[in-house]
Scaffold this motif. Structure first.
Motif, PDB file in Angstrom:
ATOM      1  N   ASP A   1      -3.534 -15.468  23.107  1.00 10.49           N
ATOM      2  CA  ASP A   1      -2.609 -14.461  22.580  1.00 10.49           C
ATOM      3  C   ASP A   1      -3.225 -13.682  21.418  1.00 10.49           C
ATOM      4  O   ASP A   1      -2.988 -12.492  21.272  1.00 10.49           O
ATOM      5  CB  ASP A   1      -1.309 -15.143  22.139  1.00 10.49           C
ATOM      6  N   TYR A   2      -3.982 -14.365  20.600  1.00 13.88           N
ATOM      7  CA  TYR A   2      -4.662 -13.727  19.469  1.00 13.88           C
ATOM      8  C   TYR A   2      -6.072 -14.283  19.378  1.00 13.88           C
ATOM      9  O   TYR A   2      -6.252 -15.492  19.496  1.00 13.88           O
ATOM     10  CB  TYR A   2      -3.938 -14.009  18.144  1.00 13.88           C
ATOM     11  N   TRP A   3      -7.019 -13.400  19.139  1.00  7.01           N
ATOM     12  CA  TRP A   3      -8.411 -13.814  18.990  1.00  7.01           C
ATOM     13  C   TRP A   3      -8.815 -13.744  17.522  1.00  7.01           C
ATOM     14  O   TRP A   3      -8.630 -12.689  16.897  1.00  7.01           O
ATOM     15  CB  TRP A   3      -9.338 -12.884  19.752  1.00  7.01           C
ATOM     16  N   VAL A   4      -9.352 -14.828  17.029  1.00  8.65           N
ATOM     17  CA  VAL A   4      -9.982 -14.796  15.702  1.00  8.65           C
ATOM     18  C   VAL A   4     -11.478 -14.903  15.973  1.00  8.65           C
ATOM     19  O   VAL A   4     -11.974 -15.948  16.403  1.00  8.65           O
ATOM     20  CB  VAL A   4      -9.499 -15.974  14.824  1.00  8.65           C
ATOM     21  N   THR A   5     -12.189 -13.809  15.767  1.00 13.20           N
ATOM     22  CA  THR A   5     -13.631 -13.844  16.075  1.00 13.20           C
ATOM     23  C   THR A   5     -14.359 -14.755  15.086  1.00 13.20           C
ATOM     24  O   THR A   5     -15.192 -15.569  15.469  1.00 13.20           O
ATOM     25  CB  THR A   5     -14.242 -12.438  15.977  1.00 13.20           C
TER      26      THR A   5
ATOM     27  N   TYR B   1     -15.242  -7.426  19.037  1.00 12.88           N
ATOM     28  CA  TYR B   1     -13.977  -6.694  19.174  1.00 12.88           C
ATOM     29  C   TYR B   1     -14.045  -5.793  20.414  1.00 12.88           C
ATOM     30  O   TYR B   1     -13.128  -5.760  21.235  1.00 12.88           O
ATOM     31  CB  TYR B   1     -13.738  -5.858  17.916  1.00 12.88           C
ATOM     32  N   LYS B   2     -15.170  -5.075  20.529  1.00 15.44           N
ATOM     33  CA  LYS B   2     -15.302  -4.146  21.665  1.00 15.44           C
ATOM     34  C   LYS B   2     -15.320  -4.907  22.983  1.00 15.44           C
ATOM     35  O   LYS B   2     -14.701  -4.498  23.960  1.00 15.44           O
ATOM     36  CB  LYS B   2     -16.606  -3.353  21.525  1.00 15.44           C
ATOM     37  N   ILE B   3     -16.040  -6.015  22.998  1.00 15.78           N
ATOM     38  CA  ILE B   3     -16.140  -6.800  24.240  1.00 15.78           C
ATOM     39  C   ILE B   3     -14.751  -7.305  24.659  1.00 15.78           C
ATOM     40  O   ILE B   3     -14.356  -7.196  25.820  1.00 15.78           O
ATOM     41  CB  ILE B   3     -17.112  -7.984  24.049  1.00 15.78           C
TER      42      ILE B   3
ATOM     43  N   GLN C   1      -5.293  -8.761  21.043  1.00 14.68           N
ATOM     44  CA  GLN C   1      -5.098  -8.732  19.588  1.00 14.68           C
ATOM     45  C   GLN C   1      -6.275  -9.465  18.962  1.00 14.68           C
ATOM     46  O   GLN C   1      -6.444 -10.664  19.162  1.00 14.68           O
ATOM     47  CB  GLN C   1      -3.792  -9.447  19.231  1.00 14.68           C
ATOM     48  N   VAL C   2      -7.074  -8.725  18.218  1.00 12.33           N
ATOM     49  CA  VAL C   2      -8.309  -9.300  17.693  1.00 12.33           C
ATOM     50  C   VAL C   2      -8.366  -9.141  16.173  1.00 12.33           C
ATOM     51  O   VAL C   2      -8.073  -8.065  15.644  1.00 12.33           O
ATOM     52  CB  VAL C   2      -9.544  -8.589  18.316  1.00 12.33           C
ATOM     53  N   GLY C   3      -8.753 -10.212  15.494  1.00 18.80           N
ATOM     54  CA  GLY C   3      -8.896 -10.133  14.035  1.00 18.80           C
ATOM     55  C   GLY C   3      -9.879 -11.179  13.541  1.00 18.80           C
ATOM     56  O   GLY C   3     -10.561 -11.836  14.335  1.00 18.80           O
TER      57      GLY C   3
ATOM     58  N   LEU D   1      -9.841  -4.056  13.791  1.00 17.08           N
ATOM     59  CA  LEU D   1      -8.915  -5.157  13.483  1.00 17.08           C
ATOM     60  C   LEU D   1      -7.552  -4.810  14.050  1.00 17.08           C
ATOM     61  O   LEU D   1      -6.992  -3.768  13.704  1.00 17.08           O
ATOM     62  CB  LEU D   1      -8.745  -5.296  11.967  1.00 17.08           C
ATOM     63  N   ASP D   2      -7.031  -5.666  14.895  1.00 22.18           N
ATOM     64  CA  ASP D   2      -5.665  -5.433  15.382  1.00 22.18           C
ATOM     65  C   ASP D   2      -4.659  -6.150  14.504  1.00 22.18           C
ATOM     66  O   ASP D   2      -3.502  -5.791  14.462  1.00 22.18           O
ATOM     67  CB  ASP D   2      -5.529  -5.932  16.822  1.00 22.18           C
TER      68      ASP D   2
END
Ligand code: BGC
Length: 422
Positions: A177-181, A224-226, A235-237, A278-279
């Protein structure tokens, strides 16, 4: 929004007001990381922990090296279902967890199918337990072969990381649901390249630290782009350690300047490099830092402290939330907690912090969730096994998990989606 224009949180925000409801759909969870809980991982940290230099340094300090070895950790790798059931008992609707790159790519270009499948099962199990998933891709650890290749100071590492990200997104994208890189990029840089208390154990290597810093920013932007290439609406942050840097004296321009400077280097600079990618903002809040103009620059009052001596300062989370609201992005509190082996303060800590979170929401901060650090006691990096951050106590011999009294308090809040009046 400007902190100065808002009510002074240190005065008004510590006593919970009656029945504070949180927004509908608010995420309630706990956070864990792969290395700190899974057990049996071989990566740059596990190698560094056992290195002669590290062992010698611990012995020199009169410490027992075994207390600083992660080893089987919490055996989360095998007990994840049991732990998701504990999340259910806490009435959680979400969990923040990580995957371990070193398991998935144990040697350069070698993908471990069993590990890949394992994490697919873990994420599916999280869903089966009714938990939304916030997935961390890098929580300070990398495969050992990366370290041998120069680690994150080497620009080439970015492309290796991106390959791993690409695989993770293809394999797990529908379950996340949410990505924390990245988790708290500044901490391992400071520890690993300035203080020497984490891998690669370098001291005062400012040039290398800067290289790592920019490589991590690059890694996030590309990741983020990938992720968005595969999932347009992802949703990436990142999760950023966001202590509240506050001048000890608000009227003294030198301390005001120093507080800003600390904030810039610890938080804002990295955000500046990634803010277009950043989303959402992941906020890890533990304490504030009351900045004075003379070394060591921090002078907290420490009226209340955790077992680690960190000042308990709930009003700080209000201040940082208001400060972050200027990015006009959703915010998720990806970590907040304390070391409290006797569980004397944790319940109140949670209540007071959530009270401040609620006040920040009322003042306009778009906070979407709260993840308590941590579900259970786990391996606290270079501080070893002594600090106890868990809502559940871990017996390291039997792996039994026992709820601490604060677990009940948190479960109640999560069930009601609000703080009750006291
Ligand atoms: C880290 C966690 C750590 C926690 C408590 C955070 O900075 O992300 O891994 O265990 O703080 O120290």
């Amino acid at each position: 929004m400007d902190r100065e224009s808002l009510p002074n949180p240190s005065v008004s925000a510590v006593v919970p007001a009656p029945a504070l409801a949180f927004p509908k759909g608010f995420l309630w969870g706990t956070a864990v990381s792969a290395y700190q809980t899974e057990g049996g991982v071989i990566n740059d940290w596990s190698e560094w922990e056992k290195s002669p230099a590290r062992i010698a340094s611990l012995k020199k300090q009169g410490l027992e090296p075994n207390d600083f070895i992660c080893g089987p950790a919490c055996d989360f790798y095998r007990r994840y279902k049991e732990d998701f059931a504990l999340c259910q008992k806490l009435n959680n609707n979400a969990i923040r967890l990580g995957i371990e790159w070193a398991r998935i790519e144990p040697a350069k270009g070698v993908w471990d199918v069993e590990a890949i499948n394992h994490y697919r099962e873990v994420l599916a199990a999280a869903k089966e337990h009714g938990l939304k998933v916030v997935l961390t891709l890098w929580h300070w650890t990398s495969p050992a072969w990366i370290a041998k290749d120069g680690g994150w100071a080497n620009k080439k590492i970015v492309s290796h990381f991106l390959r791993f990200v690409d695989l993770a997104v293809k394999e797990y994208g529908t379950a996340v649901d949410y990505w924390v890189t990245l988790n708290e990029p500044m901490v391992p840089i400071g520890w690993g390249y300035i203080k020497g208390c984490a891998p690669p154990g370098k001291k005062f290597s400012f040039y290398q630290a800067a290289r790592v810093f920019f490589n991590l920013a690059r890694a996030h932007n590309q990741a983020y782009k990938i992720i968005h290439k595969h999932f347009k609406d992802a949703q990436v942050g990142i999760a950023q350690l966001t202590n509240h840097f506050e001048p000890a004296r608000h009227w003294f321009f030198v301390e005001v300047f120093f507080a800003r400077l600390f904030r810039f280097f610890h938080q804002d600079f990295f955000y500046f490099l990634i803010k277009r990618r950043l989303d959402f903002i992941g906020l890890n809040y533990y304490h504030h830092d009351r900045i004075v103009w003379y070394p060591p620059f921090r002078r907290n009052r420490n009226e209340r402290q955790s077992d680690l001596g960190w000042e308990i300062y709930p009003a700080g989370i209000y201040a940082v939330l208001i400060n972050l609201a200027r990015f006009k992005k959703p915010i998720i509190i990806t970590e907040n907690g304390l070391a409290d082996s006797q569980d004397r303060q944790r319940g109140q800590f949670i209540i007071e912090h959530l009270d401040n979170v609620h006040q920040a929401i009322s003042a306009g901060a778009d906070v979407r969730g709260y993840f308590h650090w941590s579900l259970l006691d786990n391996f606290e990096w270079n501080k070893g096994w002594a600090p106890k951050f868990g809502l559940y106590r871990l017996d390291r011999d039997t792996f039994w998990r026992t709820p601490r009294p604060s677990a009940k308090i948190y479960a109640e809040i999560c069930r009601n989606n609000r703080l009750e009046s006291k």
